[in-house]
Every structure is written in structure tokens, then in C-alpha cells.
Design an enzyme around this catalytic site. Structure first.
Site, PDB file in Angstrom:
ATOM      1  N   TYR A  56      35.719  63.593  29.424  1.00 44.52           N
ATOM      2  CA  TYR A  56      35.514  64.895  28.891  1.00 44.52           C
ATOM      3  C   TYR A  56      36.448  65.092  27.714  1.00 44.52           C
ATOM      4  O   TYR A  56      36.243  65.794  26.643  1.00 44.52           O
ATOM      5  CB  TYR A  56      36.056  65.848  30.077  1.00 44.52           C
ATOM      6  CG  TYR A  56      35.008  65.836  31.115  1.00 44.52           C
ATOM      7  CD1 TYR A  56      33.854  66.826  31.256  1.00 44.52           C
ATOM      8  CD2 TYR A  56      35.161  64.905  32.335  1.00 44.52           C
ATOM      9  CE1 TYR A  56      33.069  66.571  32.343  1.00 44.52           C
ATOM     10  CE2 TYR A  56      34.197  65.050  33.355  1.00 44.52           C
ATOM     11  CZ  TYR A  56      33.338  65.869  33.390  1.00 44.52           C
ATOM     12  OH  TYR A  56      32.457  65.763  34.518  1.00 44.52           O
ATOM     13  N   ASN A  91      24.683  73.021  30.529  1.00 46.60           N
ATOM     14  CA  ASN A  91      23.748  72.266  30.150  1.00 46.60           C
ATOM     15  C   ASN A  91      22.242  72.652  30.354  1.00 46.60           C
ATOM     16  O   ASN A  91      21.810  72.358  31.764  1.00 46.60           O
ATOM     17  CB  ASN A  91      23.740  70.852  30.089  1.00 46.60           C
ATOM     18  CG  ASN A  91      22.804  69.906  29.309  1.00 46.60           C
ATOM     19  OD1 ASN A  91      21.977  70.481  28.670  1.00 46.60           O
ATOM     20  ND2 ASN A  91      23.066  68.586  29.670  1.00 46.60           N
ATOM     21  N   CYS A 147      24.309  64.901  29.979  1.00 45.94           N
ATOM     22  CA  CYS A 147      25.528  65.209  30.599  1.00 45.94           C
ATOM     23  C   CYS A 147      26.074  64.226  31.707  1.00 45.94           C
ATOM     24  O   CYS A 147      27.084  64.085  32.013  1.00 45.94           O
ATOM     25  CB  CYS A 147      25.562  66.772  31.112  1.00 45.94           C
ATOM     26  SG  CYS A 147      24.175  66.973  32.152  1.00 45.94           S
ATOM     27  N   HIS A 148      25.184  63.454  32.082  1.00 43.45           N
ATOM     28  CA  HIS A 148      25.427  62.590  33.303  1.00 43.45           C
ATOM     29  C   HIS A 148      26.559  61.352  32.640  1.00 43.45           C
ATOM     30  O   HIS A 148      26.924  60.652  33.389  1.00 43.45           O
ATOM     31  CB  HIS A 148      24.160  62.055  33.912  1.00 43.45           C
ATOM     32  CG  HIS A 148      23.434  61.323  33.025  1.00 43.45           C
ATOM     33  ND1 HIS A 148      22.422  61.872  32.299  1.00 43.45           N
ATOM     34  CD2 HIS A 148      23.245  59.759  32.827  1.00 43.45           C
ATOM     35  CE1 HIS A 148      21.605  61.016  31.506  1.00 43.45           C
ATOM     36  NE2 HIS A 148      22.231  59.946  31.847  1.00 43.45           N
ATOM     37  N   GLU A 199      20.747  53.453  33.832  1.00 47.05           N
ATOM     38  CA  GLU A 199      21.312  52.860  32.464  1.00 47.05           C
ATOM     39  C   GLU A 199      22.268  51.745  32.576  1.00 47.05           C
ATOM     40  O   GLU A 199      22.653  51.615  31.621  1.00 47.05           O
ATOM     41  CB  GLU A 199      21.688  54.273  31.601  1.00 47.05           C
ATOM     42  CG  GLU A 199      20.898  55.308  31.651  1.00 47.05           C
ATOM     43  CD  GLU A 199      21.329  56.360  30.702  1.00 47.05           C
ATOM     44  OE1 GLU A 199      22.632  56.412  29.943  1.00 47.05           O
ATOM     45  OE2 GLU A 199      21.014  57.581  30.641  1.00 47.05           O
TER      46      GLU A 199
END
Length: 183
Positions: free
Chosen positions: A117, A140, A148-149, A175
């Protein structure tokens, strides 16, 4: 038409299955404007009510194919075949600092990477604004597509996530992100 003689945007929506549950996708003529997790019953109705009030348009179930690209790209993403979304996005549901942070996230944090962040705050010229970045992530309107993950705590903790922490874990795992502190 609104009271100023401007035409209202048209909003089309559809609920589509995904590896993390049903997603409600909505698009205007400009592009994808909203992705909502867990899009069943009350969540679907709240999302549609929010689109109605914030965009000043009556959402209609997709009829023109406006969502075809989004559906195709999200399906490819969840199948592990797509790393970069190429969809036109409508940023109408975010503004100011939140929009700036979300645009930087979309452009600057690639598939398979994470960012803290605080680091994201520094990238947009506001070092020390980590909490404000967290608020931007929480607002978001385009999660998954605007990833945002991929934003985590500096110590490796997951942080928060509007779709729930299990959904965030699953997206990160998709991912290939498996650092121990995250799980």
C-alpha cells in the site's frame, strides 16, 4: 436526457460464472464500468441500484454484445491464458486520488507481482498515504481487471479485500503468488 439536455449513458450488465464465483459485469458505451463479486440475489440488486444512482441510467441486461470482450478476457484470465487485460475501461465510478491510484495499479503492477500500500502511495506522489491507498482499493469498481488483489501489506499480510480474503488468496494463487506470509 437529463435536466441539462445531455443524454444519459446506457449501462448493460450480465452475470457470468468465474473460478471465484459469479461476477456481475457492467459496461457503458465507453467501456467496462463495474465488476462485482458474489453477484447473486441481494448483491446483484445492490450493485444494479448503485449503478442506477451513480450513473443516472437504468441498467439493462446485455443485449448488444457490449460485454463480449470482457467476458472473453475474464474467461481467458481465469483459464490462465491471459495476463494483461486490453479492455476499454470507463472510469466514471472513481475520481481524484482514487482514480489516480487505480490507474497506476492497472498500468504499473503486472500479473504475478504484488505491491505494498505504501509503495503504491509513493508511486503516485503521496508517500505516507498507505491508508488512503487502502480506501482506493476498497472503492475499486473494476476488481480483477484493475488488480487490487495485487496490493498487500508491506510485511506480507494480505490486507483487506472487498471480495473477501479467500477470493484474494485464490486470485493471487492463480497468478502464481504463494509467499508464506500471505497464507
Amino acid at each position: 436526457m437529463n435536466e441539462y439536455g445531455e443524454s444519459r449513458p446506457s449501462v448493460e450488465w450480465a452475470v457470468v460464472p468465474s473460478a471465484i464465483g459469479p461476477l456481475l459485469l457492467a459496461a457503458t458505451e465507453r467501456g467496462l464500468v463495474s465488476v462485482a463479486f458474489h453477484a447473486e440475489g441481494p448483491v446483484r440488486e445492490r450493485t444494479l441500484d448503485g449503478l442506477r444512482s451513480r450513473l443516472g441510467a437504468e441498467p439493462v441486461e446485455s443485449a448488444s454484445g457490449r460485454l463480449a470482450g470482457a467476458i472473453r478476457e475474464l474467461s481467458a484470465y481465469f483459464a490462465g491464458e491471459l495476463r494483461d487485460f486490453g479492455l476499454p475501461l470507463d472510469w466514471s465510478l472513481s475520481s481524484g486520488f482514487h482514480r489516480q491510484v487505480l490507474r497506476e495499479l492497472a498500468a504499473g503492477v503486472p500479473y504475478g507481482a504484488v505491491i505494498g500500500y505504501g509503495e503504491l502511495a509513493a508511486r503516485v506522489g503521496r508517500p505516507g498515504a498507505g491508508q488512503a491507498v487502502g480506501a482506493a482499493m476498497g472503492s475499486n469498481p473494476l476488481p480483477v481487471v484493475v488488480p487490487c488483489h495485487r496490493v498487500v501489506e508491506s510485511g506480507g499480510g494480505l490486507g483487506g479485500f472487498g471480495g473477501g480474503l479467500e477470493t484474494k488468496r485464490r486470485l493471487l494463487a492463480l497468478e502464481g503468488i504463494h509467499p508464506e506470509p500471505l497464507f
